[in-house]
Design an enzyme around this catalytic site. Structure first.
Site, PDB file in Angstrom:
ATOM      1  CG  ASN A   1      -2.247  -0.914   1.075  1.00  0.00           C
ATOM      2  OD1 ASN A   1      -2.656  -0.792   0.051  1.00  0.00           O
ATOM      3  ND2 ASN A   1      -2.275  -1.690   1.933  1.00  0.00           N
TER       4      ASN A   1
ATOM      5  CG  ASP B   1       9.745  -7.250   5.375  1.00  0.00           C
ATOM      6  OD1 ASP B   1       8.756  -6.470   5.326  1.00  0.00           O
ATOM      7  OD2 ASP B   1      10.586  -7.406   6.185  1.00  0.00           O
ATOM      8  CB  THR B   2      13.155  -2.965   3.162  1.00  0.00           C
ATOM      9  OG1 THR B   2      12.905  -3.107   1.906  1.00  0.00           O
ATOM     10  CG2 THR B   2      14.529  -2.091   3.403  1.00  0.00           C
TER      11      THR B   2
ATOM     12  N   GLY C   1      10.704   7.010   4.795  1.00  0.00           N
ATOM     13  CA  GLY C   1      11.267   6.200   5.591  1.00  0.00           C
ATOM     14  C   GLY C   1      12.779   6.662   6.257  1.00  0.00           C
ATOM     15  CE1 TYR C   2      14.532   4.353  10.821  1.00  0.00           C
ATOM     16  CE2 TYR C   2      13.532   2.757   9.255  1.00  0.00           C
ATOM     17  CZ  TYR C   2      13.824   3.346  10.650  1.00  0.00           C
ATOM     18  OH  TYR C   2      13.038   2.554  11.457  1.00  0.00           O
ATOM     19  CG  ASP C   3      14.947   7.272   1.386  1.00  0.00           C
ATOM     20  OD1 ASP C   3      15.733   6.019   1.388  1.00  0.00           O
ATOM     21  OD2 ASP C   3      14.077   7.163   0.575  1.00  0.00           O
TER      22      ASP C   3
HETATM   23  P1  IMP Z   1       9.006  -2.475   4.722  1.00  0.00           P
HETATM   24  O1  IMP Z   1       8.723  -3.779   5.455  1.00  0.00           O
HETATM   25  O2  IMP Z   1       9.436  -2.941   3.368  1.00  0.00           O
HETATM   26  O3  IMP Z   1       7.843  -1.732   4.183  1.00  0.00           O
HETATM   27  O4  IMP Z   1       9.984  -1.705   5.208  1.00  0.00           O
HETATM   28  C1  IMP Z   1      10.065  -1.415   6.636  1.00  0.00           C
HETATM   29  C2  IMP Z   1      10.589  -0.065   6.878  1.00  0.00           C
HETATM   30  O5  IMP Z   1      11.798   0.412   6.516  1.00  0.00           O
HETATM   31  C3  IMP Z   1       9.691   0.984   6.152  1.00  0.00           C
HETATM   32  O6  IMP Z   1       8.423   1.458   7.053  1.00  0.00           O
HETATM   33  C4  IMP Z   1      10.660   2.102   6.290  1.00  0.00           C
HETATM   34  O7  IMP Z   1      10.691   2.932   7.439  1.00  0.00           O
HETATM   35  C5  IMP Z   1      11.976   1.504   5.958  1.00  0.00           C
HETATM   36  N1  IMP Z   1      12.352   1.384   4.520  1.00  0.00           N
HETATM   37  C6  IMP Z   1      12.134   0.401   3.501  1.00  0.00           C
HETATM   38  N2  IMP Z   1      12.620   0.854   2.418  1.00  0.00           N
HETATM   39  C7  IMP Z   1      13.136   2.041   2.489  1.00  0.00           C
HETATM   40  C8  IMP Z   1      13.929   2.985   1.701  1.00  0.00           C
HETATM   41  O8  IMP Z   1      13.946   2.639   0.487  1.00  0.00           O
HETATM   42  N3  IMP Z   1      14.165   4.194   2.245  1.00  0.00           N
HETATM   43  C9  IMP Z   1      14.265   4.221   3.458  1.00  0.00           C
HETATM   44  N4  IMP Z   1      13.463   3.475   4.200  1.00  0.00           N
HETATM   45  C10 IMP Z   1      13.060   2.379   4.067  1.00  0.00           C
END
Ligand code: IMP
Length: 195
Positions: free
Chosen positions: A9, A69-70, A150-152
């Site tokens: 989303n 997932d990141t 996010g943390y960019d």
């Molecule tokens: P997600 O589970 O992939 O949505 O990532 C978890 C969290 O990591 C996100 O809510 C962001 O705070 C951070 N995140 C993921 N991708 C990025 C990025 O490309 N840049 C900065 N922060 C990121």
């Protein structure tokens, strides 16, 4: 044209991944599928969450899909926030709350090394494939830049003098964790699936 549902989303991610995958892919986000419910993300690894999100959407739609997932892994914080990157400052927190929390935890620390690690889980005809992308860098002393999310604003990739939030999107996408994982997925689909 390859049709794929992207189990997200997050409109920033959707835009990024569409740009990376290019014209030969039709990427539909969850809103585009009229799916508005929260996707469970309860695993304790990045891989686990990517698989859980992709399976949830595959079981719901039966259509080819992928999820990502990141985690941001900070060396001096023993790999935190890692899999908890989204809600590091607590349930319902904003991106800015998370950034404030890591800057506070890292106050006075000289080792600023960090990496974004991203996993894509692709499901096609019930078969699952994983792709990983990683980018090394440093956490800056303060936020800078208005692009991305996010943390960019506090992530300075190795070899660059701009944070991800100061870079034009094409530059971030070319070197980012998500860009690298998505590129691997694209090569795989083009060579193995869309022949
Ligand atoms: P997600 O589970 O992939 O949505 O990532 C978890 C969290 O990591 C996100 O809510 C962001 O705070 C951070 N995140 C993921 N991708 C990025 C990025 O490309 N840049 C900065 N922060 C990121």
């Amino acid at each position: 044209m390859t049709d794929l549902i992207f189990a997200t989303n997050n409109q920033h991610k959707l835009r990024e991944v569409r740009e990376i995958l290019g014209q030969s892919f039709n990427i539909v986000g969850l809103r585009g599928m009229n799916i508005f419910e929260e996707i469970p993300e309860t695993q304790d690894t990045i891989e686990g969450n990517a698989i859980q999100k992709a399976r949830f959407i595959y079981e719901k739609t039966g259509m080819s899909c992928f999820a990502d997932d990141t985690g941001l892994e900070i060396e001096a914080l023993d790999g935190r926030p890692g899999v908890y990157s989204a809600r590091y400052a607590g349930e319902g927190c904003s991106f800015a709350d998370n950034v404030r929390k890591i800057l506070l935890e890292m106050e006075g620390m000289t080792n600023r090394k960090a990496a974004f690690r991203c996993i894509f889980c692709l499901i096609i005809d019930g078969r699952e494939f994983l792709f990983e992308g990683k980018v090394n860098g440093e956490i800056t002393l303060s936020s800078s830049g208005g692009e991305g999310f996010g943390y960019d604003p506090v992530f300075l990739p190795d070899g660059y003098r701009q944070t991800f939030a100061e870079m034009p999107p094409y530059l971030k996408n070319g070197i980012s964790h998500r860009g690298r994982a998505a590129e691997k997925m694209k090569q795989f689909i083009n060579s193995e699936v869309a022949r």
